[in-house]
Design an enzyme around this catalytic site. Sequence first.
Site, mmCIF file in Angstrom:
data_model
loop_
_atom_site.group_PDB
_atom_site.id
_atom_site.type_symbol
_atom_site.label_atom_id
_atom_site.label_comp_id
_atom_site.label_asym_id
_atom_site.label_seq_id
_atom_site.Cartn_x
_atom_site.Cartn_y
_atom_site.Cartn_z
ATOM 1 C CG ASP A 8 64.582 10.104 32.249
ATOM 2 O OD1 ASP A 8 63.761 9.421 32.370
ATOM 3 O OD2 ASP A 8 65.665 8.756 32.073
ATOM 4 C CG ASP A 127 65.553 5.489 42.402
ATOM 5 O OD1 ASP A 127 64.975 5.128 41.725
ATOM 6 O OD2 ASP A 127 65.817 6.920 42.456
#
Length: 236
Positions: A8, A127
Amino acid sequence: MTLYPAIDLKDGKAVRLTKGLMDSAKIYSDEPWMLVKKFEEMGAKWVHLVDLNGAFAGEPKNLEQIIKIRQNCKVKLELGGGIRDEDTIKKMLEIGIDRVILGSIAVKNPTFVKEMAAKYPIAVGIDAIDGFVAVEGWGEVSAMRATDLAKEFANAGVEAIICTDVSRDGTLSGVNVEFTLDIANACKIPTIASGGVKDESDIEALVSAKGIDGVIIGKAYYEGTLDLPKMFKKYS
């Protein structure tokens, strides 16, 4: 089973979040490209990149680091986070990204995603929180079920579905095999599990489930609960 080590990107650094909360970011490297190189040397075929600043801003924000990763590493790269129009998709592919991940836009404009999947290498990121799709960097929960969204892309030419159980992401609490399998069965598209992976037992559970094609590995590697070089030798 393809293993996708994950990075990330936040403010140019490699971090991991817990449950998608930006203020939970823990920095693991000031030079993300060096981490990608390390994964490549371990045997990774792919690395999963997320531009966290981009996810919240609606456009990629860590381009300098992404370009540096591509210039220094040969491993295949998939990138998500703030990619919401064709110009951005083309730009990411031009700088050497191998597959672009579309997330929030898949809920808001599935027709656009299908059009892009017909032209470019696209993965859809789904998600979910309690089975419902989370959007805008997980800041909002929609009224759409994750399985229904997956079905939407069943014959659209999407290369992969990446499904994340947000409640487990970055928690090392174990991967949600049932949720991932539900998605895989709903769409018959290669499906990649994400969120909660802790150790080898999670990888084994996904392999045993039959029907899940890959797994994203983040905090389990960074916190040392999973021997990643061993996993590459065993499963890749």
